[in-house]
Design an enzyme around this catalytic site. Sequence first.
Site, PDB file in Angstrom:
ATOM      1  N   GLY A 240      10.378  64.870 -14.111  1.00  0.00           N
ATOM      2  CA  GLY A 240      11.451  63.966 -13.722  1.00  0.00           C
ATOM      3  C   GLY A 240      11.281  63.242 -12.414  1.00  0.00           C
ATOM      4  N   PRO A 277       5.392  67.196 -15.327  1.00  0.00           N
ATOM      5  CA  PRO A 277       5.428  65.775 -14.973  1.00  0.00           C
ATOM      6  C   PRO A 277       4.952  64.919 -16.143  1.00  0.00           C
ATOM      7  CG  PRO A 277       3.451  66.778 -14.064  1.00  0.00           C
ATOM      8  CD  PRO A 277       4.252  67.900 -14.699  1.00  0.00           C
ATOM      9  N   ARG A 279       5.784  60.751 -16.401  1.00  0.00           N
ATOM     10  CA  ARG A 279       5.462  59.410 -15.867  1.00  0.00           C
ATOM     11  C   ARG A 279       4.698  59.485 -14.557  1.00  0.00           C
ATOM     12  NH1 ARG A 279      10.444  56.584 -16.305  1.00  0.00           N
ATOM     13  NH2 ARG A 279      11.175  58.454 -17.349  1.00  0.00           N
ATOM     14  N   ARG A 315      11.343  49.936 -22.697  1.00  0.00           N
ATOM     15  CA  ARG A 315      12.093  50.439 -21.542  1.00  0.00           C
ATOM     16  C   ARG A 315      13.120  49.452 -20.990  1.00  0.00           C
ATOM     17  NH1 ARG A 315      10.207  51.666 -17.218  1.00  0.00           N
ATOM     18  NH2 ARG A 315      11.494  53.484 -16.831  1.00  0.00           N
ATOM     19  N   TYR A 319      16.663  51.095 -21.181  1.00  0.00           N
ATOM     20  CA  TYR A 319      17.168  51.685 -19.927  1.00  0.00           C
ATOM     21  C   TYR A 319      17.400  50.643 -18.845  1.00  0.00           C
ATOM     22  CZ  TYR A 319      14.178  55.567 -21.780  1.00  0.00           C
ATOM     23  OH  TYR A 319      13.526  56.512 -22.530  1.00  0.00           O
ATOM     24  N   CYS A 344      13.855  38.772 -32.394  1.00  0.00           N
ATOM     25  CA  CYS A 344      15.169  38.148 -32.542  1.00  0.00           C
ATOM     26  C   CYS A 344      16.286  39.095 -32.148  1.00  0.00           C
ATOM     27  CB  CYS A 344      15.328  37.626 -33.963  1.00  0.00           C
ATOM     28  SG  CYS A 344      14.231  36.231 -34.203  1.00  0.00           S
ATOM     29  N   GLU A 345      16.382  39.349 -30.855  1.00  0.00           N
ATOM     30  CA  GLU A 345      17.426  40.161 -30.229  1.00  0.00           C
ATOM     31  C   GLU A 345      17.572  39.626 -28.810  1.00  0.00           C
ATOM     32  OE1 GLU A 345      19.058  42.959 -31.334  1.00  0.00           O
ATOM     33  OE2 GLU A 345      17.885  43.409 -33.138  1.00  0.00           O
TER      34      GLU A 345
HETATM   35  C1  LIG Z   1      10.779  63.904 -20.749  1.00  0.00           C
HETATM   36  C2  LIG Z   1      10.616  65.280 -20.229  1.00  0.00           C
HETATM   37  C3  LIG Z   1       9.787  65.540 -19.150  1.00  0.00           C
HETATM   38  C4  LIG Z   1       9.042  64.464 -18.385  1.00  0.00           C
HETATM   39  O1  LIG Z   1       9.869  63.562 -17.724  1.00  0.00           O
HETATM   40  P1  LIG Z   1       9.196  62.524 -16.700  1.00  0.00           P
HETATM   41  O2  LIG Z   1      10.323  61.725 -16.189  1.00  0.00           O
HETATM   42  O3  LIG Z   1       8.243  61.687 -17.472  1.00  0.00           O
HETATM   43  O4  LIG Z   1       8.516  63.338 -15.661  1.00  0.00           O
HETATM   44  C5  LIG Z   1       9.615  66.864 -18.746  1.00  0.00           C
HETATM   45  N1  LIG Z   1      10.252  67.875 -19.387  1.00  0.00           N
HETATM   46  C6  LIG Z   1      11.080  67.662 -20.429  1.00  0.00           C
HETATM   47  C7  LIG Z   1      11.739  68.812 -21.085  1.00  0.00           C
HETATM   48  C8  LIG Z   1      11.287  66.364 -20.891  1.00  0.00           C
HETATM   49  O5  LIG Z   1      12.112  66.159 -21.926  1.00  0.00           O
END
Ligand SMILES: *Cc1c(COP(=O)(O)O)cnc(C)c1O
Length: 426
Positions: A240, A277, A279, A315, A319, A344-345
């Site tokens: 995250g 991790p 992204r 994305r 988001y 077409c959106e």
């Molecule tokens: C999506 C997810 C991640 C990775 O999230 P990032 O933002 O890409 O680091 C890690 N653990 C779980 C359980 C997820 O669903």
Amino acid sequence: MDHFHLKDGVLHCEGVPLPRIAAEIGTPVYVYSTATMVRHAGVMKAALAGLADPLIAYAVKANPNVAVLATLARQGLGADIVSGGEYARARAAGIAAEKIVFSGVGKTADEMARALEGGLYQFNLESLEEAEMLSQVAASMGLAAPVGFRVNPDVAAGTHAKITTGSAENKFGIPIGDAPAAYARIRRLPGMKVQGVAVHIGSQLTSLAPLEAAFARVGALIAELRAVGCAIEVADLGGGLGVPYNPALPEPPSPADYGAMVRRIAGDWGVRLVFEPGRLITGNAGVLLTRVIRVKPGATHPFLIVDAAMNDLMRPALYDAWHEIGAVEPKGPKMTTTVVGPVCESGDTFATAREMDEVAADDLVVFRTAGAYGAAMANSYNSRAVTPEVLVDGDRWAVVRKRIEVAELIAGDAIPDWLARPVTAP
Ligand SMILES: *Cc1c(COP(=O)(O)O)cnc(C)c1O
């Protein structure tokens, strides 16, 4: 930091000029840099130095290409998977079974059995109902499933609602307050090796505070569980951590700051820590390379219509995500434009009134930081071919997913007998 640089006025991925890839493969196409992925794996490892044998389980859903996974396997990374399909990909890429953690609210009995058969490090359970199903599956195979509960610490992650997972109304995990009773219950079930606890509160976090609050609650839970004799040996702290998408915004906390916070909060828990991790490893290791189809006048700004669309990179539509957009051969002047795809959106808009390099029809453009949740979510909406992927390593490059052509998509459809008769006009 990434390995996409201008050389003699032309954007390169490592040693390869992007126009060469566009000429040979066509556009749109994802291009990934090996050196950037290796660098980020190294940054994460360095950030966690000093912890006892941490497991970095890359979140496969961010970019599940087997060449990407094989690159990360060589750096010693494991995998966080959320489906039987991702389990198969991780193993096909050479990721060791004992480095795989299995998350997700909807694991089926079949997926559980396949993971148990092939082996894994831990199931992160997301409900008691799931625990009961896994108990039955494992016991019927004569195995003990290594498990922990994913707990929901009810903290606000301060990120976009669609990527928040750790507040009370989310579908993920069990409420942390219910955890002691849930652990007491699963310790009595057959086929279970209760060993861990897991948490993941959301994605693209731009502050350490919610993570720290969540981890502190997990630490308290571990102490509470141990006090009643439940041996917790593993704590999975999820993923995250945000990455910089928009250079005009403050940078998210660095992996080094994250690591320091983890050492401070969790360093003395006496567990093996797991990290997931996604992204952070692959986000800025990829670009989506696209060509301008035409520039169309608009009421306030011209529309830049490119040959990539929301089906290639979801994305922004999903988001409201921001991606840096630039010319592959920038000439200097800038323009203000709304960047859209051909789908077409109205949601097929990558950027509104964006100041960017001036480009014209036929010019190449890149969307930066598209290596995570880009190709992974690509689809064929509007009967568009599914975007290919290219991996660069120094001066060499290879197609690591071929374009799925429209003819292949049509071949997957079938006309039933009752429609196969020749058409008779009414
Ligand atoms: C999506 C997810 C991640 C990775 O999230 P990032 O933002 O890409 O680091 C890690 N653990 C779980 C359980 C997820 O669903």
